[in-house]
Design a protein around this motif. Structure first.
Motif, PDB file in Angstrom:
ATOM      1  N   LEU A 102       3.776  35.125 -11.891  1.00 36.62           N
ATOM      2  CA  LEU A 102       3.497  34.273 -10.733  1.00 36.62           C
ATOM      3  C   LEU A 102       2.029  33.867 -10.696  1.00 36.62           C
ATOM      4  O   LEU A 102       1.702  32.692 -10.487  1.00 36.62           O
ATOM      5  N   LEU A 103       1.130  34.818 -10.899  1.00 35.50           N
ATOM      6  CA  LEU A 103      -0.296  34.498 -10.889  1.00 35.50           C
ATOM      7  C   LEU A 103      -0.636  33.501 -11.996  1.00 35.50           C
ATOM      8  O   LEU A 103      -1.419  32.566 -11.781  1.00 35.50           O
ATOM      9  N   ASN A 104      -0.044  33.682 -13.160  1.00 37.88           N
ATOM     10  CA  ASN A 104      -0.302  32.743 -14.261  1.00 37.88           C
ATOM     11  C   ASN A 104       0.202  31.340 -13.925  1.00 37.88           C
ATOM     12  O   ASN A 104      -0.467  30.339 -14.217  1.00 37.88           O
ATOM     13  N   ALA A 105       1.400  31.264 -13.315  1.00 37.12           N
ATOM     14  CA  ALA A 105       1.970  29.958 -12.976  1.00 37.12           C
ATOM     15  C   ALA A 105       1.117  29.246 -11.931  1.00 37.12           C
ATOM     16  O   ALA A 105       0.864  28.037 -12.032  1.00 37.12           O
ATOM     17  N   VAL A 106       0.658  29.988 -10.912  1.00 35.64           N
ATOM     18  CA  VAL A 106      -0.161  29.376  -9.867  1.00 35.64           C
ATOM     19  C   VAL A 106      -1.538  29.014 -10.413  1.00 35.64           C
ATOM     20  O   VAL A 106      -2.099  27.953 -10.080  1.00 35.64           O
ATOM     21  N   ASP A 107      -2.107  29.880 -11.266  1.00 32.85           N
ATOM     22  CA  ASP A 107      -3.390  29.544 -11.886  1.00 32.85           C
ATOM     23  C   ASP A 107      -3.296  28.233 -12.665  1.00 32.85           C
ATOM     24  O   ASP A 107      -4.206  27.402 -12.621  1.00 32.85           O
ATOM     25  N   GLN A 108      -2.199  28.041 -13.375  1.00 36.72           N
ATOM     26  CA  GLN A 108      -2.015  26.813 -14.133  1.00 36.72           C
ATOM     27  C   GLN A 108      -1.955  25.601 -13.213  1.00 36.72           C
ATOM     28  O   GLN A 108      -2.547  24.551 -13.499  1.00 36.72           O
ATOM     29  N   LEU A 109      -1.258  25.740 -12.078  1.00 35.97           N
ATOM     30  CA  LEU A 109      -1.186  24.636 -11.117  1.00 35.97           C
ATOM     31  C   LEU A 109      -2.543  24.364 -10.476  1.00 35.97           C
ATOM     32  O   LEU A 109      -2.888  23.205 -10.201  1.00 35.97           O
ATOM     33  N   LEU A 110      -3.329  25.402 -10.244  1.00 39.32           N
ATOM     34  CA  LEU A 110      -4.657  25.205  -9.671  1.00 39.32           C
ATOM     35  C   LEU A 110      -5.597  24.531 -10.664  1.00 39.32           C
ATOM     36  O   LEU A 110      -6.421  23.693 -10.281  1.00 39.32           O
ATOM     37  N   ARG A 111      -5.449  24.881 -11.943  1.00 39.86           N
ATOM     38  CA  ARG A 111      -6.318  24.280 -12.964  1.00 39.86           C
ATOM     39  C   ARG A 111      -5.911  22.855 -13.299  1.00 39.86           C
ATOM     40  O   ARG A 111      -6.772  21.997 -13.533  1.00 39.86           O
ATOM     41  N   ALA A 112      -4.611  22.599 -13.340  1.00 43.67           N
ATOM     42  CA  ALA A 112      -4.119  21.265 -13.716  1.00 43.67           C
ATOM     43  C   ALA A 112      -3.039  20.821 -12.733  1.00 43.67           C
ATOM     44  O   ALA A 112      -1.862  20.725 -13.099  1.00 43.67           O
ATOM     45  N   PRO A 113      -3.411  20.561 -11.487  1.00 44.19           N
ATOM     46  CA  PRO A 113      -2.410  20.163 -10.492  1.00 44.19           C
ATOM     47  C   PRO A 113      -1.817  18.805 -10.821  1.00 44.19           C
ATOM     48  O   PRO A 113      -2.557  17.865 -11.126  1.00 44.19           O
ATOM     49  N   PRO A 114      -0.494  18.670 -10.778  1.00 38.94           N
ATOM     50  CA  PRO A 114       0.136  17.421 -11.227  1.00 38.94           C
ATOM     51  C   PRO A 114      -0.084  16.234 -10.297  1.00 38.94           C
ATOM     52  O   PRO A 114       0.009  15.093 -10.740  1.00 38.94           O
ATOM     53  N   PHE A 115      -0.364  16.500  -9.016  1.00 38.88           N
ATOM     54  CA  PHE A 115      -0.443  15.384  -8.053  1.00 38.88           C
ATOM     55  C   PHE A 115      -1.764  15.397  -7.282  1.00 38.88           C
ATOM     56  O   PHE A 115      -1.835  14.941  -6.149  1.00 38.88           O
ATOM     57  N   GLY A 116      -2.795  15.924  -7.892  1.00 32.06           N
ATOM     58  CA  GLY A 116      -4.075  16.045  -7.217  1.00 32.06           C
ATOM     59  C   GLY A 116      -4.303  17.483  -6.777  1.00 32.06           C
ATOM     60  O   GLY A 116      -3.446  18.349  -6.949  1.00 32.06           O
ATOM     61  N   PRO A 117      -5.461  17.783  -6.193  1.00 27.89           N
ATOM     62  CA  PRO A 117      -5.807  19.166  -5.846  1.00 27.89           C
ATOM     63  C   PRO A 117      -4.732  19.842  -5.000  1.00 27.89           C
ATOM     64  O   PRO A 117      -4.106  19.214  -4.144  1.00 27.89           O
TER      65      PRO A 117
ATOM     66  N   LEU B 122       0.822  -1.199   0.000  1.00 29.72           N
ATOM     67  CA  LEU B 122       0.000   0.000   0.000  1.00 29.72           C
ATOM     68  C   LEU B 122       0.860   1.254   0.000  1.00 29.72           C
ATOM     69  O   LEU B 122       1.978   1.268   0.511  1.00 29.72           O
ATOM     70  N   ASP B 123       0.304   2.316  -0.552  1.00 30.58           N
ATOM     71  CA  ASP B 123       0.952   3.624  -0.504  1.00 30.58           C
ATOM     72  C   ASP B 123      -0.129   4.691  -0.543  1.00 30.58           C
ATOM     73  O   ASP B 123      -1.295   4.419  -0.856  1.00 30.58           O
ATOM     74  N   LEU B 124       0.265   5.936  -0.225  1.00 30.66           N
ATOM     75  CA  LEU B 124      -0.670   7.043  -0.353  1.00 30.66           C
ATOM     76  C   LEU B 124      -1.098   7.177  -1.810  1.00 30.66           C
ATOM     77  O   LEU B 124      -0.316   6.918  -2.730  1.00 30.66           O
ATOM     78  N   HIS B 125      -2.329   7.598  -2.020  1.00 28.76           N
ATOM     79  CA  HIS B 125      -2.831   7.749  -3.384  1.00 28.76           C
ATOM     80  C   HIS B 125      -1.980   8.797  -4.106  1.00 28.76           C
ATOM     81  O   HIS B 125      -1.712   9.876  -3.572  1.00 28.76           O
ATOM     82  N   PRO B 126      -1.517   8.505  -5.331  1.00 26.61           N
ATOM     83  CA  PRO B 126      -0.632   9.444  -6.040  1.00 26.61           C
ATOM     84  C   PRO B 126      -1.292  10.774  -6.374  1.00 26.61           C
ATOM     85  O   PRO B 126      -0.603  11.742  -6.691  1.00 26.61           O
ATOM     86  N   GLN B 127      -2.627  10.831  -6.313  1.00 29.99           N
ATOM     87  CA  GLN B 127      -3.340  12.085  -6.568  1.00 29.99           C
ATOM     88  C   GLN B 127      -3.980  12.645  -5.297  1.00 29.99           C
ATOM     89  O   GLN B 127      -4.982  13.352  -5.355  1.00 29.99           O
ATOM     90  N   LEU B 128      -3.357  12.359  -4.165  1.00 29.85           N
ATOM     91  CA  LEU B 128      -3.906  12.848  -2.895  1.00 29.85           C
ATOM     92  C   LEU B 128      -3.813  14.363  -2.792  1.00 29.85           C
ATOM     93  O   LEU B 128      -4.683  15.017  -2.223  1.00 29.85           O
ATOM     94  N   GLY B 129      -2.757  14.949  -3.327  1.00 30.85           N
ATOM     95  CA  GLY B 129      -2.659  16.399  -3.233  1.00 30.85           C
ATOM     96  C   GLY B 129      -1.363  16.933  -3.801  1.00 30.85           C
ATOM     97  O   GLY B 129      -0.342  16.242  -3.857  1.00 30.85           O
ATOM     98  N   THR B 130      -1.415  18.189  -4.240  1.00 29.03           N
ATOM     99  CA  THR B 130      -0.249  18.928  -4.720  1.00 29.03           C
ATOM    100  C   THR B 130       0.118  19.991  -3.697  1.00 29.03           C
ATOM    101  O   THR B 130      -0.751  20.711  -3.205  1.00 29.03           O
ATOM    102  N   LEU B 131       1.416  20.084  -3.381  1.00 31.76           N
ATOM    103  CA  LEU B 131       1.937  21.099  -2.473  1.00 31.76           C
ATOM    104  C   LEU B 131       2.796  22.064  -3.274  1.00 31.76           C
ATOM    105  O   LEU B 131       3.448  21.666  -4.238  1.00 31.76           O
TER     106      LEU B 131
END
Length: 358
Positions: free
Chosen positions: A121-136, A73-82
């Motif tokens: 910076l706002l554009n980069a963070v918006d992109q991460l919020l819209r398409a987070p690589p590891f979950g929300p 078992l492991d944590l779900h790979p899409q549990l969250g993006t930090l």
């Protein structure tokens, strides 16, 4: 003795399982039982529940007892993006990772004009919020060249007074993630603890020299030290006699400033009984201060930082990981998104009241 409520006991056991997976990575149910001291029946019930809610998942099977396959078992790979962000006058680092900090992505943004940098910076963070690589996105920590009060207010001396963090904070919190600002020297110390020259040390300091100013990151007894109002390590507030006039250290010419820093850092190390001093110089790349400090205080271990200019961003990412771990263990994690497209609304994760970053 008051009996422990079954619901509290279940939550405690659940936290133990989550912590083991968060700290040690993939484990079998047998290994979880051995590490937590819980029975196989309890482990099976907890992990079944966590799998159904997509907090964890079985990643593979291996040879178990008596030849029976054992699920790993492991944590779900899409549990969250930090996210960890470092703000400087003409440079920004934006780092993101999974909740364990193992899989990372990084961006460096550069612009001569501050409004252009903020827009990037706002554009980069918006992109991460819209398409987070590891979950929300769960947690965002911003490294900033200013002291930070306990409630998050920026104090003086502020090297970027025109940098407006409010739009960034609004977008992050609206997306349901926690948002925290921390001093860049403090986060550089956290970066050294988790990724740099201090991984085996619980007491050390980092002399940070950047285009935005000079500061000390103090890591004492296994945690960042901020002082009574968040200004610990602010060498910009220190004065040094120059031509018979007390002069702020940052305003000294190069050679007197190097002399002042040498003796101030040596004195602070002696007063705090520290043996490790890490020296960074992102401003000029001149590491001669290392040698001067070693000559003045031969008992010190003085080392140049092995991290590049993203060191404070790495510390910010580590802070996001530590805060999210506390939140997850205190309140239970928000589940990983389902395989189908997730709904727009997500539960808000309140920031943990964290004063101890270790």
């Amino acid at each position: 003795m008051e009996p422990v409520q079954p619901s509290r006991l279940r939550e405690h056991n659940r936290q133990q399982v989550l912590w083991q997976l968060l700290e040690h990575g993939s484990l079998s149910r047998g290994e979880l039982a051995e590490r937590t001291g819980l029975s196989a029946v309890t482990i099976n019930a907890i992990t079944k529940d966590l799998e159904q809610q997509r907090y964890v998942m079985e990643i593979r099977k291996t040879e178990g007892a008596a030849g029976r396959p054992a699920g790993i078992l492991d944590l779900h790979p899409q549990l969250g993006t930090l996210i960890g962000i470092d703000c400087q006058p003409t440079d920004l680092w934006v780092l993101s990772s999974d909740v364990r900090g193992e899989r990372q992505q990084r961006q460096r943004l550069q612009a001569e004009q501050l409004p252009d940098l903020q827009r990037q910076l706002l554009n980069a963070v918006d992109q991460l919020l819209r398409a987070p690589p590891f979950g929300p996105v769960r947690q965002v920590t911003v490294s900033f060249p200013a002291p930070v009060a306990e409630e998050g207010a920026l104090l003086e001396p502020n090297s970027l007074p025109q940098f407006d963090l409010a739009p960034l904070q609004a977008r992050v919190t609206q997306a349901g993630a926690a948002f925290v600002v921390e001093n860049d020297a403090n986060l550089r110390a956290l970066g050294e603890k988790h990724h740099g020259a201090a991984t085996d040390h619980d007491n050390f300091m980092v002399l940070v020299q950047r285009r935005s100013g000079i500061g000390l990151g103090l890591y004492l007894d296994g945690a960042i030290y901020r002082g009574s109002d968040g200004r610990a390590g602010e060498l910009a507030l220190a004065r040094w006699p120059y031509r018979r006039t007390p002069t702020f250290v940052e305003q000294l010419p190069t050679l007197p400033r190097q002399e002042a820093l040498t003796y101030l850092v040596a004195a602070i190390a002696a007063a705090l009984d520290l043996h490790l001093v890490i020296v960074t110089d992102d401003a000029s790349g001149d590491h001669r201060l290392d040698r001067r400090l070693q000559q003045v205080a031969p008992q010190l271990q003085v080392v140049p930082s092995p991290l590049d200019e993203s060191g404070s961003a790495l510390g910010a990412l580590a802070a996001s990981r530590l805060r999210y771990a506390q939140t997850m263990l205190a309140t239970g994690p928000a589940p990983a998104p389902p395989a189908a497209p997730r709904p727009a609304a997500r539960p808000t994760l309140p920031p943990a009241p964290l004063r101890r970053l270790s």
